[in-house]
Design an enzyme around this catalytic site. Structure first.
Site, PDB file in Angstrom:
ATOM      1  N   LEU A 122     -10.628  -2.983   3.830  1.00  7.32           N
ATOM      2  CA  LEU A 122      -9.619  -2.638   2.778  1.00  7.32           C
ATOM      3  C   LEU A 122      -8.561  -1.904   3.545  1.00  7.32           C
ATOM      4  O   LEU A 122      -8.572  -1.033   4.517  1.00  7.32           O
ATOM      5  CB  LEU A 122     -10.274  -1.356   1.951  1.00  7.32           C
ATOM      6  CG  LEU A 122      -9.542  -0.657   1.040  1.00  7.32           C
ATOM      7  CD1 LEU A 122      -8.881  -1.619  -0.149  1.00  7.32           C
ATOM      8  CD2 LEU A 122     -10.390   0.491   0.398  1.00  7.32           C
ATOM      9  N   ASP A 123      -7.264  -2.299   3.208  1.00  5.31           N
ATOM     10  CA  ASP A 123      -5.917  -1.657   3.670  1.00  5.31           C
ATOM     11  C   ASP A 123      -5.864  -1.698   5.044  1.00  5.31           C
ATOM     12  O   ASP A 123      -5.134  -1.124   5.867  1.00  5.31           O
ATOM     13  CB  ASP A 123      -5.715  -0.395   3.068  1.00  5.31           C
ATOM     14  CG  ASP A 123      -5.748  -0.098   1.763  1.00  5.31           C
ATOM     15  OD1 ASP A 123      -5.380  -1.108   1.104  1.00  5.31           O
ATOM     16  OD2 ASP A 123      -6.034   0.821   1.218  1.00  5.31           O
ATOM     17  N   GLU A 124      -6.465  -2.779   5.929  1.00  5.74           N
ATOM     18  CA  GLU A 124      -6.505  -2.894   7.152  1.00  5.74           C
ATOM     19  C   GLU A 124      -5.935  -4.462   7.452  1.00  5.74           C
ATOM     20  O   GLU A 124      -6.025  -4.747   8.951  1.00  5.74           O
ATOM     21  CB  GLU A 124      -7.959  -2.710   7.937  1.00  5.74           C
ATOM     22  CG  GLU A 124      -8.280  -1.388   7.663  1.00  5.74           C
ATOM     23  CD  GLU A 124      -9.674  -0.848   8.387  1.00  5.74           C
ATOM     24  OE1 GLU A 124      -9.909  -1.661   9.248  1.00  5.74           O
ATOM     25  OE2 GLU A 124     -10.029   0.218   7.965  1.00  5.74           O
ATOM     26  N   GLY A 152      -7.059   3.774   0.984  1.00  7.12           N
ATOM     27  CA  GLY A 152      -8.136   4.112   0.060  1.00  7.12           C
ATOM     28  C   GLY A 152      -7.363   4.623  -1.185  1.00  7.12           C
ATOM     29  O   GLY A 152      -6.011   4.493  -1.221  1.00  7.12           O
ATOM     30  N   HIS A 193       0.775  -1.165   0.109  1.00  2.99           N
ATOM     31  CA  HIS A 193      -0.094   0.085  -0.089  1.00  2.99           C
ATOM     32  C   HIS A 193       0.858   1.180   0.055  1.00  2.99           C
ATOM     33  O   HIS A 193       1.789   1.377   0.680  1.00  2.99           O
ATOM     34  CB  HIS A 193      -0.859  -0.114   1.192  1.00  2.99           C
ATOM     35  CG  HIS A 193      -1.821   1.195   1.311  1.00  2.99           C
ATOM     36  ND1 HIS A 193      -2.996   1.336   0.290  1.00  2.99           N
ATOM     37  CD2 HIS A 193      -1.765   2.303   1.949  1.00  2.99           C
ATOM     38  CE1 HIS A 193      -3.585   2.363   0.576  1.00  2.99           C
ATOM     39  NE2 HIS A 193      -2.931   3.264   1.633  1.00  2.99           N
TER      40      HIS A 193
END
Length: 277
Positions: free
Chosen positions: A221-223, A195, A186
């Site tokens: 998402l992205d966690e 995001g 990311h």
């Protein structure tokens, strides 16, 4: 003689190191390296033990399960070369870095195939003699597109799937097929700026550092559990484009370092966190 890694994850208790190494001694295994960590807040014990010898896995694991606390997680993993499939979209920097390091033995990994939803990176795959599968997402639902990708990925039976700037959100169905086996990069120092357009977000906020985060993919998402992060300094003179340009160097470095940690069995996932030895 073979070399393997013993991973232990269990409730903390007195004498665990002595008990575990005693089983290793019983089976005449030589301890090459040992690292341990106790999460006092959770009362959890973690240990990574690199071993050399002649392995009877079922007997060793049976002996360990006898002496470890209830609900322990223990596994023996070979340190042989692991197979990955890389998923890409259009950006070349992370893919190129992995290909170069694998080619020159900087990463001990077998790149079985590259799967892309655009064809732009196919020439790069061809240069390294890696199969490239173009699976266009246009005129397909997300599930239809993922079904075609899964068919290709499953044909190679990879241990891990690496998202080298694959710019599509994966469905829970896809993620569930590869629990803690999908590694993503990311372009932000998570949990900040999740995001889309993180560099634009960072520029608008006037940050003084930018970074990148490699993590396992989860349904949030992205966690997912974080494997590796790094940052570089920036200042007020940087445009959003400057941030993105410099950020790409951090991204490729963090992804390849995270991949090396995972391949070397240095990462233990528990909950939404990791222990990295």
């Amino acid at each position: 003689m073979a070399r393997k890694v013993l991973i232990t994850d269990c409730a903390d208790a007195q004498g665990l190191i002595t008990e575990i190494t005693g089983v290793c001694f019983k089976h005449q295994l030589n301890i090459i390296k040992n690292s341990e960590f106790v999460d006092n807040a959770q009362g959890r014990f973690f240990m990574r033990t690199e071993l050399e010898g002649v392995f009877d896995d079922s007997s060793i694991l049976a002996d360990l399960n006898e002496i470890l606390p209830h609900s322990s997680h223990v596994k023996l993993v070979s340190l042989s070369k692991k197979r990955i499939v890389i998923m890409v979209t259009k950006e070349a920097h992370c893919l190129g870095d992995i290909l170069m390091k694998a080619y020159y033995a900087g990463l001990d990994v077998e790149i079985a195939a590259i799967v892309g939803n655009h064809e732009i990176l196919k020439p790069l795959a061809v240069k390294f003699d890696i199969p490239f599968h173009f699976i266009c997402h246009q005129d397909m639902t997300r599930l239809e597109h993922e079904k075609k990708m899964i068919e290709v990925i499953e044909s190679y039976q990879p241990e891990y799937v690496v998202l080298a700037k694959f710019m599509r959100i994966l469905t829970p169905e896809f993620v569930a097929r590869y629990p803690n086996r999908i590694i993503n990069i990311h372009h932000s120092f998570l949990p900040a700026f999740i995001g889309a357009s993180p560099y634009r977000q960072a520029w608008e906020r006037g940050v003084k550092i930018i970074g990148a985060t490699a993590h396992f993919v989860s349904n949030c998402l992205d966690e997912g559990p974080i494997i590796k992060q790094d940052v570089i300094p920036v200042d007020h003179s940087f445009s959003a484009e400057d941030l993105a340009k410099n950020g790409r160097d951090v991204e490729k470095s963090v992804l390849s370092k995270a991949l090396q940690l995972v391949l070397n069995e240095d990462v233990i996932v528990y909950g939404n966190k990791t222990v990295v030895f």
